[in-house]
Enzyme design. Structure first.
Site, PDB file in Angstrom:
ATOM      1  N   HIS A 254       0.817  -1.218   0.000  1.00 35.44           N
ATOM      2  CA  HIS A 254       0.000   0.000   0.000  1.00 35.44           C
ATOM      3  C   HIS A 254       0.858   1.279   0.000  1.00 35.44           C
ATOM      4  CE1 HIS A 254      -3.674  -2.265   0.382  1.00 35.44           C
ATOM      5  NE2 HIS A 254      -3.342  -2.780   1.544  1.00 35.44           N
TER       6      HIS A 254
HETATM    7  O1  RIB Z   1      -5.776   0.546   3.133  1.00 36.09           O
HETATM    8  C1  RIB Z   1      -4.400   0.580   3.339  1.00 36.09           C
HETATM    9  C2  RIB Z   1      -4.000   1.740   4.216  1.00 36.09           C
HETATM   10  O2  RIB Z   1      -4.551   1.575   5.520  1.00 36.09           O
HETATM   11  C3  RIB Z   1      -2.510   1.888   4.415  1.00 36.09           C
HETATM   12  O3  RIB Z   1      -2.184   3.249   4.475  1.00 36.09           O
HETATM   13  C4  RIB Z   1      -2.279   1.235   5.743  1.00 36.09           C
HETATM   14  O4  RIB Z   1      -1.117   1.725   6.379  1.00 36.09           O
HETATM   15  C5  RIB Z   1      -3.528   1.569   6.494  1.00 36.09           C
HETATM   16  O5  RIB Z   1      -3.406   2.844   7.058  1.00 36.09           O
END
Ligand code: RIB
Ligand code: CA
Length: 322
Positions: A254
């Site tokens: 992510h």
């Molecule tokens: O959906 C993924 C996100 O949610 C990322 O930023 C992870 O660190 C959580 O915050």
């Protein structure tokens, strides 16, 4: 590019974050990348409450030998809604892979006296046209900064967020991604402000998988940033195995995607659409894109839709094992 050409094109970033295992991966990638200069870190609730995410940000900068980078503590709840469940069930009790981070390691390191939103607004206004905001947690600090100083929408060089999704199902509801869902009102402000927003959402972040071989290579390397990522990964791997049934210790990539976009935008294919965020109901926190480009006239968002996963992973691995 020569070293001096890279220096001239450097992205000066403010990194708004809720560390978080993948936040740590993103920050360390940024710190080793010559294309990026981290001018400040701001913290927000999300993967844990803000005291914990601030502690983790301070410890990450200490670990990286960069305690000089200022940290401003931000919001512990969304702009309008009550705070939902924080992300320890994904990132561990310490939100850093259960490595026992319970205190700030360097007693000389303290957050700034100003809150994150004010720090964001003042830093952008002090350097017009220079600062890129990279936001990889709920967008509360950015929304508050826009309320405090709306001119940041003209003064920022751009905004890159990890959040949302155009064509991929959500990860906290059928339609919504966690960061947007955690503060949809803030996200709506950010998408509507008229600045240059790039959205690294689930369409690309779930299309890049780091797996056990990848983490084993980081652990084997002599690179202490890579070794640290290898150390915090197992908790994240276990979550992905249990939640999604990913084989081979695979995890989604992510937050590093937002940094990878700044390092090399050619890793991605983007489409520009107006994006609307529903503020309640079953679609709350979704990022609905007008993909026919004919229904809405609100500002266009640069939505990352495809990614060259192999080239991205090779770049990440090379930088964190070197
Ligand atoms: O959906 C993924 C996100 O949610 C990322 O930023 C992870 O660190 C959580 O915050
Ligand atoms: Ca995050």
């Amino acid at each position: 590019m020569t070293q001096s050409e890279i220096a001239n094109h450097k992205h000066k970033i403010l990194f708004d974050t809720d560390p978080g295992i993948d936040d740590a991966m993103a920050l360390l990638l940024a710190l080793v990348s010559p294309e990026i200069e981290v001018v400040g870190v701001t913290t927000v609730f999300g993967n844990s409450h803000v005291e914990a995410t601030t502690r983790n940000a301070l410890n990450l900068l200490d670990l990286a030998g960069r305690p000089d980078i200022p940290v401003a503590k931000g919001a512990d709840r969304p702009m309008v809604l009550p705070r939902g469940q924080t992300g320890e069930f994904v990132h561990g009790d310490d939100a850093m892979g259960n490595i026992g981070w319970t205190a700030v390691h360097n007693p000389d390191q303290k957050p700034l006296d100003v809150p994150a939103a004010q720090f964001i607004a003042e830093t952008i206004m002090a350097h017009p046209g220079e600062i890129t905001l990279v936001a990889v947690g709920p967008l509360t600090n950015v929304g508050l900064a826009l309320q405090l100083e709306p001119r940041i929408a003209q003064a920022a060089r751009g905004v890159v967020i990890m959040g949302g999704s155009v064509a991929t199902p959500g990860n906290v509801s059928p339609l919504a991604e966690a960061n947007i869902h955690n503060d949809p009102h803030a996200a709506a402000l950010v998408f509507g402000a008229g600045w240059d927003v790039t959205m690294a959402g689930l369409d690309v972040t779930m299309a890049v998988r780091m797996d056990e071989d990848f983490f084993a290579a980081l652990r084997r390397s002599g690179n202490r940033f890579g070794q640290f990522i290898g150390q915090i990964a197992p908790c994240y791997q276990q979550f992905h195995r249990e939640r999604y049934g990913y084989p081979d210790g695979g995890v989604d990539t992510h937050d590093p995607s937002a940094i990878a976009y700044l390092i090399d935008p050619t890793l991605f294919r983007a489409e520009r659409w107006s994006v609307v965020v529903p503020l309640d109901g079953p679609a709350m926190g979704a990022t609905i894109a007008d993909r026919r480009g004919r229904f809405w006239t609100t500002p266009k968002v640069n939505c990352l839709m495809q990614v060259d996963a192999a080239r991205f992973l090779a770049m990440f691995q090379a930088r964190l094992t070197a």
